[in-house]
Motif scaffolding. Structure first.
Motif, mmCIF file in Angstrom:
data_model
loop_
_atom_site.group_PDB
_atom_site.id
_atom_site.type_symbol
_atom_site.label_atom_id
_atom_site.label_comp_id
_atom_site.label_asym_id
_atom_site.label_seq_id
_atom_site.Cartn_x
_atom_site.Cartn_y
_atom_site.Cartn_z
ATOM 1 N N ILE A 83 -77.909 5.686 78.853
ATOM 2 C CA ILE A 83 -79.353 5.562 79.030
ATOM 3 C C ILE A 83 -79.823 6.909 79.553
ATOM 4 C CG2 ILE A 83 -81.215 4.429 80.309
ATOM 5 C CD1 ILE A 83 -79.197 2.040 80.690
ATOM 6 N N ALA A 84 -80.798 7.521 78.904
ATOM 7 C CA ALA A 84 -81.289 8.824 79.343
ATOM 8 C C ALA A 84 -82.792 8.920 79.123
ATOM 9 C CB ALA A 84 -80.571 9.944 78.596
ATOM 10 N N LYS A 85 -83.390 9.926 79.756
ATOM 11 C CA LYS A 85 -84.820 10.192 79.528
ATOM 12 C C LYS A 85 -85.033 10.568 78.068
ATOM 13 C CE LYS A 85 -86.146 11.730 84.130
ATOM 14 N NZ LYS A 85 -86.698 12.849 84.924
ATOM 15 N N THR A 86 -84.211 11.499 77.579
ATOM 16 C CA THR A 86 -84.242 11.905 76.170
ATOM 17 C C THR A 86 -82.847 12.360 75.765
ATOM 18 O OG1 THR A 86 -84.826 14.204 76.688
ATOM 19 C CG2 THR A 86 -86.666 12.690 76.236
ATOM 20 N N LEU A 103 -79.832 4.632 74.655
ATOM 21 C CA LEU A 103 -81.217 4.194 74.808
ATOM 22 C C LEU A 103 -82.028 5.222 75.577
ATOM 23 C CD1 LEU A 103 -80.545 0.507 75.873
ATOM 24 C CD2 LEU A 103 -81.522 1.241 73.701
ATOM 25 N N GLU A 104 -83.200 5.552 75.056
ATOM 26 C CA GLU A 104 -84.125 6.411 75.783
ATOM 27 C C GLU A 104 -85.043 5.538 76.621
ATOM 28 O OE1 GLU A 104 -86.168 8.992 73.035
ATOM 29 O OE2 GLU A 104 -84.468 10.372 72.981
ATOM 30 N N CYS A 105 -85.039 5.788 77.921
ATOM 31 C CA CYS A 105 -85.901 5.045 78.835
ATOM 32 C C CYS A 105 -86.093 5.893 80.095
ATOM 33 C CB CYS A 105 -85.297 3.681 79.169
ATOM 34 S SG CYS A 105 -86.441 2.617 80.074
ATOM 35 N N PRO A 106 -87.129 6.748 80.103
ATOM 36 C CA PRO A 106 -87.327 7.670 81.215
ATOM 37 C C PRO A 106 -87.386 7.010 82.593
ATOM 38 C CG PRO A 106 -88.747 8.278 79.390
ATOM 39 C CD PRO A 106 -88.113 6.961 79.034
ATOM 40 N N LYS A 107 -88.101 5.899 82.714
ATOM 41 C CA LYS A 107 -88.242 5.244 84.020
ATOM 42 C C LYS A 107 -86.894 4.723 84.519
ATOM 43 C CE LYS A 107 -91.363 2.117 86.473
ATOM 44 N NZ LYS A 107 -91.936 3.003 87.456
ATOM 45 N N ALA A 108 -86.114 4.109 83.639
ATOM 46 C CA ALA A 108 -84.780 3.632 84.023
ATOM 47 C C ALA A 108 -83.897 4.805 84.424
ATOM 48 C CB ALA A 108 -84.143 2.853 82.875
ATOM 49 N N ALA A 109 -83.949 5.881 83.660
ATOM 50 C CA ALA A 109 -83.128 7.053 83.956
ATOM 51 C C ALA A 109 -83.469 7.647 85.318
ATOM 52 C CB ALA A 109 -83.289 8.099 82.853
ATOM 53 N N GLU A 110 -84.718 7.584 85.696
ATOM 54 C CA GLU A 110 -85.134 8.101 87.002
ATOM 55 C C GLU A 110 -84.747 7.179 88.148
ATOM 56 O OE1 GLU A 110 -89.330 8.986 87.170
ATOM 57 O OE2 GLU A 110 -89.217 10.192 85.349
ATOM 58 N N GLU A 111 -84.917 5.873 87.963
ATOM 59 C CA GLU A 111 -84.819 4.937 89.082
ATOM 60 C C GLU A 111 -83.434 4.324 89.302
ATOM 61 O OE1 GLU A 111 -87.959 2.030 88.730
ATOM 62 O OE2 GLU A 111 -89.516 3.549 89.001
ATOM 63 N N ILE A 112 -82.633 4.232 88.267
ATOM 64 C CA ILE A 112 -81.299 3.642 88.413
ATOM 65 C C ILE A 112 -80.409 4.626 89.162
ATOM 66 C CG2 ILE A 112 -79.249 2.886 87.156
ATOM 67 C CD1 ILE A 112 -81.160 1.801 84.991
ATOM 68 N N ASP A 123 -80.303 -5.739 71.610
ATOM 69 C CA ASP A 123 -81.194 -6.351 70.618
ATOM 70 C C ASP A 123 -82.659 -6.253 71.033
ATOM 71 O OD1 ASP A 123 -79.051 -7.050 68.972
ATOM 72 O OD2 ASP A 123 -78.825 -9.007 69.931
ATOM 73 N N THR A 124 -82.918 -6.362 72.337
ATOM 74 C CA THR A 124 -84.306 -6.339 72.827
ATOM 75 C C THR A 124 -84.685 -5.031 73.513
ATOM 76 O OG1 THR A 124 -83.728 -7.252 74.992
ATOM 77 C CG2 THR A 124 -84.235 -8.831 73.213
ATOM 78 N N GLY A 125 -83.691 -4.226 73.905
ATOM 79 C CA GLY A 125 -83.949 -2.995 74.646
ATOM 80 C C GLY A 125 -84.153 -3.224 76.138
ATOM 81 N N LEU A 126 -83.915 -4.441 76.608
ATOM 82 C CA LEU A 126 -84.123 -4.743 78.029
ATOM 83 C C LEU A 126 -82.945 -4.234 78.857
ATOM 84 C CD1 LEU A 126 -86.033 -6.123 80.068
ATOM 85 C CD2 LEU A 126 -84.576 -8.140 79.858
ATOM 86 N N THR A 132 -80.838 -3.751 92.026
ATOM 87 C CA THR A 132 -82.191 -3.740 92.612
ATOM 88 C C THR A 132 -83.066 -4.870 92.092
ATOM 89 O OG1 THR A 132 -83.099 -2.310 90.872
ATOM 90 C CG2 THR A 132 -82.103 -1.220 92.813
ATOM 91 N N GLY A 133 -82.682 -5.479 90.970
ATOM 92 C CA GLY A 133 -83.506 -6.513 90.356
ATOM 93 C C GLY A 133 -84.590 -5.972 89.441
ATOM 94 N N ARG A 134 -84.706 -4.650 89.325
ATOM 95 C CA ARG A 134 -85.731 -4.055 88.461
ATOM 96 C C ARG A 134 -85.320 -4.162 86.992
ATOM 97 N NH1 ARG A 134 -85.859 0.936 92.198
ATOM 98 N NH2 ARG A 134 -87.491 0.378 93.671
ATOM 99 N N THR A 135 -86.320 -4.313 86.142
ATOM 100 C CA THR A 135 -86.073 -4.314 84.700
ATOM 101 C C THR A 135 -86.862 -3.184 84.058
ATOM 102 O OG1 THR A 135 -87.844 -5.908 84.284
ATOM 103 C CG2 THR A 135 -85.607 -6.791 84.584
ATOM 104 N N TYR A 136 -86.354 -2.720 82.943
ATOM 105 C CA TYR A 136 -86.961 -1.612 82.203
ATOM 106 C C TYR A 136 -86.920 -1.956 80.725
ATOM 107 C CZ TYR A 136 -85.665 0.534 86.621
ATOM 108 O OH TYR A 136 -85.506 0.796 87.959
ATOM 109 N N GLN A 137 -87.918 -1.497 80.002
ATOM 110 C CA GLN A 137 -87.981 -1.782 78.578
ATOM 111 C C GLN A 137 -87.796 -0.504 77.775
ATOM 112 O OE1 GLN A 137 -88.309 -4.980 77.002
ATOM 113 N NE2 GLN A 137 -87.497 -3.619 75.429
ATOM 114 N N ALA A 138 -86.685 -0.408 77.089
ATOM 115 C CA ALA A 138 -86.448 0.677 76.144
ATOM 116 C C ALA A 138 -86.838 0.177 74.756
ATOM 117 C CB ALA A 138 -84.985 1.087 76.161
#
Length: 160
Positions: A83-86, A103-112, A123-126, A132-138
């Motif tokens: 999982i990366a920002k880009t 998977l590209e997901c900037p917020k996940a890459a920053e916060e995880i 399948d969903t990108g979740l 932490t219980g946080r979820t991110y959508q890629a």
């Protein structure tokens, strides 16, 4: 298709020469590539990575040389995904070609954080940080790319 594992976290511009140093490119052995994966940036990666673990990184992951050895080394090391920002575009394509999900997901890459437990539904990108219980959508892969990855790579997907 899902992944669940512990996070190994890196910064921006992790290049293919760091993922698998060029001095090991004279082998076709996936196990040998895995044994040296990330050693120039994290000498303990191969000792600490467990099957299913997740690599998280900043921007431009996989930049540098356009070699398939880098995603092969990560996959063979036990990492289930990155999982990366880009991503560098050639790394992105090489990963799909060998059936290694990224998977590209900037917020996940920053916060995880390193050591967090993360679950990924490809399948969903979740992405769920179970620590932490946080979820991110890629953005999930389109169906045709999911088929390639689930088949184990491009060549496996076209076998009839």
């Amino acid at each position: 298709m899902n992944a669940k594992g512990t996070v190994h976290k890196y910064g921006d511009d992790v290049n293919t020469d760091v993922i698998i140093p060029a001095r090991y490119l004279n082998t076709a052995s996936h196990a040998e590539l895995a044994a040296h994966c990330m050693e120039d940036i994290d000498k303990d990666y191969v000792k600490n990575v467990k099957p299913g673990d997740v690599v998280v990184a900043g921007k431009n992951f996989g930049c540098g040389s356009s070699r398939e050895h880098a995603p092969i080394a990560l996959k063979a090391s036990g990492a289930s995904c990155v999982i990366a920002k880009t991503f560098a575009r050639i790394f992105y394509r090489n990963s799909i070609n060998i059936g290694f999900p990224i998977l590209e997901c900037p917020k996940a890459a920053e916060e995880i954080n390193p050591g967090d437990s993360v679950a990924v539904d490809f399948d969903t990108g979740l992405i769920t940080d179970e620590t932490t219980g946080r979820t991110y959508q890629a953005q999930p892969y389109p169906e045709f790319l999911q088929k390639i990855i689930k088949s184990g790579g491009l060549m496996e997907s076209i076998k009839g």
